[in-house]
Enzyme design. Structure first.
Site, PDB file in Angstrom:
ATOM      1  N   GLY A 157       0.875  -1.154  -0.192  1.00 30.17           N
ATOM      2  CA  GLY A 157      -0.043  -0.089   0.050  1.00 30.17           C
ATOM      3  C   GLY A 157       0.738   1.204  -0.023  1.00 30.17           C
ATOM      4  N   ILE A 159       2.681   2.590   2.242  1.00 32.40           N
ATOM      5  CA  ILE A 159       4.082   2.438   3.018  1.00 32.40           C
ATOM      6  C   ILE A 159       4.843   1.625   2.140  1.00 32.40           C
ATOM      7  CG2 ILE A 159       5.255   2.218   5.154  1.00 32.40           C
ATOM      8  CD1 ILE A 159       2.647   3.047   6.538  1.00 32.40           C
ATOM      9  N   THR A 236       7.231  -2.546  11.211  1.00 30.67           N
ATOM     10  CA  THR A 236       6.538  -1.411  11.599  1.00 30.67           C
ATOM     11  C   THR A 236       4.987  -1.168  11.465  1.00 30.67           C
ATOM     12  OG1 THR A 236       7.179  -0.342   9.428  1.00 30.67           O
ATOM     13  CG2 THR A 236       8.893  -0.144  10.847  1.00 30.67           C
ATOM     14  N   SER A 237       4.318  -2.688  11.378  1.00 28.84           N
ATOM     15  CA  SER A 237       3.106  -2.317  11.289  1.00 28.84           C
ATOM     16  C   SER A 237       2.276  -2.636  12.413  1.00 28.84           C
ATOM     17  CB  SER A 237       2.551  -3.722  10.011  1.00 28.84           C
ATOM     18  OG  SER A 237       3.010  -5.029  10.676  1.00 28.84           O
ATOM     19  N   ARG A 238       1.891  -3.666  12.930  1.00 24.44           N
ATOM     20  CA  ARG A 238       1.446  -3.926  13.981  1.00 24.44           C
ATOM     21  C   ARG A 238       2.057  -5.244  14.761  1.00 24.44           C
ATOM     22  NH1 ARG A 238      -0.052   0.359  13.944  1.00 24.44           N
ATOM     23  NH2 ARG A 238      -2.219   1.241  14.472  1.00 24.44           N
ATOM     24  N   GLU A 267       2.150  -4.620  23.580  1.00 23.73           N
ATOM     25  CA  GLU A 267       2.756  -3.297  23.834  1.00 23.73           C
ATOM     26  C   GLU A 267       2.236  -2.689  25.172  1.00 23.73           C
ATOM     27  OE1 GLU A 267       2.650  -0.524  20.554  1.00 23.73           O
ATOM     28  OE2 GLU A 267       3.241  -2.003  19.184  1.00 23.73           O
ATOM     29  N   HIS A 286       7.595   1.598  19.252  1.00 25.15           N
ATOM     30  CA  HIS A 286       6.408   2.211  18.403  1.00 25.15           C
ATOM     31  C   HIS A 286       6.444   3.681  18.047  1.00 25.15           C
ATOM     32  CE1 HIS A 286       2.153   1.090  17.011  1.00 25.15           C
ATOM     33  NE2 HIS A 286       2.573   1.732  16.076  1.00 25.15           N
ATOM     34  N   ALA A 288       7.732   4.771  14.769  1.00 28.49           N
ATOM     35  CA  ALA A 288       7.869   5.088  13.429  1.00 28.49           C
ATOM     36  C   ALA A 288       7.436   6.273  12.841  1.00 28.49           C
ATOM     37  CB  ALA A 288       7.624   3.787  12.371  1.00 28.49           C
TER      38      ALA A 288
HETATM   39  C1  GLV Z   1       1.000   3.899  14.073  1.00 27.29           C
HETATM   40  O1  GLV Z   1       1.008   2.897  14.177  1.00 27.29           O
HETATM   41  C2  GLV Z   1      -0.101   4.225  13.203  1.00 27.29           C
HETATM   42  O2  GLV Z   1      -1.031   3.522  12.807  1.00 27.29           O
HETATM   43  O3  GLV Z   1      -0.452   5.387  12.900  1.00 27.29           O
END
Ligand code: GLV
Length: 325
Positions: A157, A159, A236-238, A267, A286, A288
């Protein structure tokens, strides 16, 4: 005329707060930690709008506790797995999020993690602090390279595509797996592959998929067993897209080279997590999207969604536009 009542679940950058103050009667949660479930239920009672963070679970109970006048739920994040969107849609409540504005900051950070892991930067720091730096060593802390390596993107997508754009500069080969993106992308010099091929061929696997029942523990022991021994996994997603126990085993046995996680399950990561005992992992809290500019834009966007919602106008960024049908 009285202003609409809103609850904002944490201090967000001023750029968002000033907009909200101008047009709403704001109840702002100022503590460092998020409101507890009880506190959340108490503070949403009677509000017209809710601006929440990914730390709050917003389900039907919260919506009902707020009451039938609740007109909008605005998430200060692009991901919205913390919100029961179906429950909101059933109640005709639009849900807002903050896409686009954090794309570059997040892709930059994923690259930073890739490089930190493969070039062992935090390990190098620990090495110095431990008094181990005695001389320049031809064999000291050797890692991998990006140039010429294959970057596998799970999720192509916004990112994922920003990752591919960066990879061009590093002269990487880019492949991606995304059920919604099955055509080659010559502009970004990136090709779609199936999930298994991506795992088998990538030197770097970077996760950019939302958390859904389909992606929960997508990276499990079977997936990890297909990865190359020199591979680096970046998330860097979930957090729950990766099975943390399977990752621990793979890293401990050095079945892959390393991992960089900006998101974890759970988390915050407890201090006794076995992952924190490993050298071949870099974990960040978390962050990013945590550049000053990006967080200000997220706050502004979340505030605009909130204000549009309480005014009964369509949200600039709505994840459930069906509510307007
Ligand atoms: C951060 O993790 C977001 O989804 O903006």
């Amino acid at each position: 005329m009285s202003k609409p009542k809103v609850f904002v679940t944490r201090l967000i950058p001023e750029k968002g707060l000033e907009l909200i103050r101008d047009s709403c009667d704001m109840d702002l949660w100022q503590a460092e930690l998020p409101p507890s479930r009880e506190e959340l239920l108490q503070h949403v009672r009677g509000v017209d709008g809710l601006l929440c963070l990914l730390t709050e679970q917003i389900d039907g109970e919260v919506m009902d506790e707020a009451g039938p006048q609740l007109k909008v739920i605005s998430n200060h994040a692009v991901g919205f797995d913390n919100i029961d969107v179906m429950a909101a849609t059933t109640r005709k409540i639009p849900v807002g999020n903050t896409p686009e504005v954090l794309t570059d900051a997040t892709a930059d950070f994923a690259f930073a993690l890739m490089m930190a892991v493969t070039r062992r930067i935090p390990e190098g720091e620990r090495y110095i602090h431990a008094g181990k730096w005695k001389t320049w060593g031809p064999l000291t802390l050797l890692g991998g390279e990006l140039t010429g390596a294959t970057l596998g993107l799970i999720g192509f997508g916004r990112i994922g595509k920003a990752m591919a754009r960066r990879a061009v500069g590093f002269e990487m080969r880019v492949i991606y797996y995304d059920p919604n993106e099955t055509k080659p992308n010559p502009d970004l010099k990136a090709s779609p592959v199936d999930f298994e091929t991506l795992l088998e061929e990538s030197d770097y696997v970077s996760l950019h998929a939302p958390l859904t029942p389909d992606t929960h523990h997508l990276i499990d022991s079977e997936a990890l067993s297909k990865m190359k021994s020199n591979a680096v996994l970046v998330n860097t997603s979930r957090g729950p897209v990766v099975d943390p126990e399977a990752l621990y085993e793979a890293l401990k046995e050095k079945r892959i080279f390393g991992a960089g996680l900006d998101v974890t399950e759970p988390e915050p990561l407890p201090l006794d997590s076995p992952l924190l005992t490993l050298d071949n992992i870099v974990i960040t809290p978390h962050i990013a999207s945590a550049s000053k500019e990006t967080r200000a834009r997220m706050a502004w966007m979340a505030a605009r969604n909130l204000i549009a919602g309480v005014k009964g106008e369509p949200l600039p960024n709505c994840v459930n536009p069906q509510v307007y049908k």
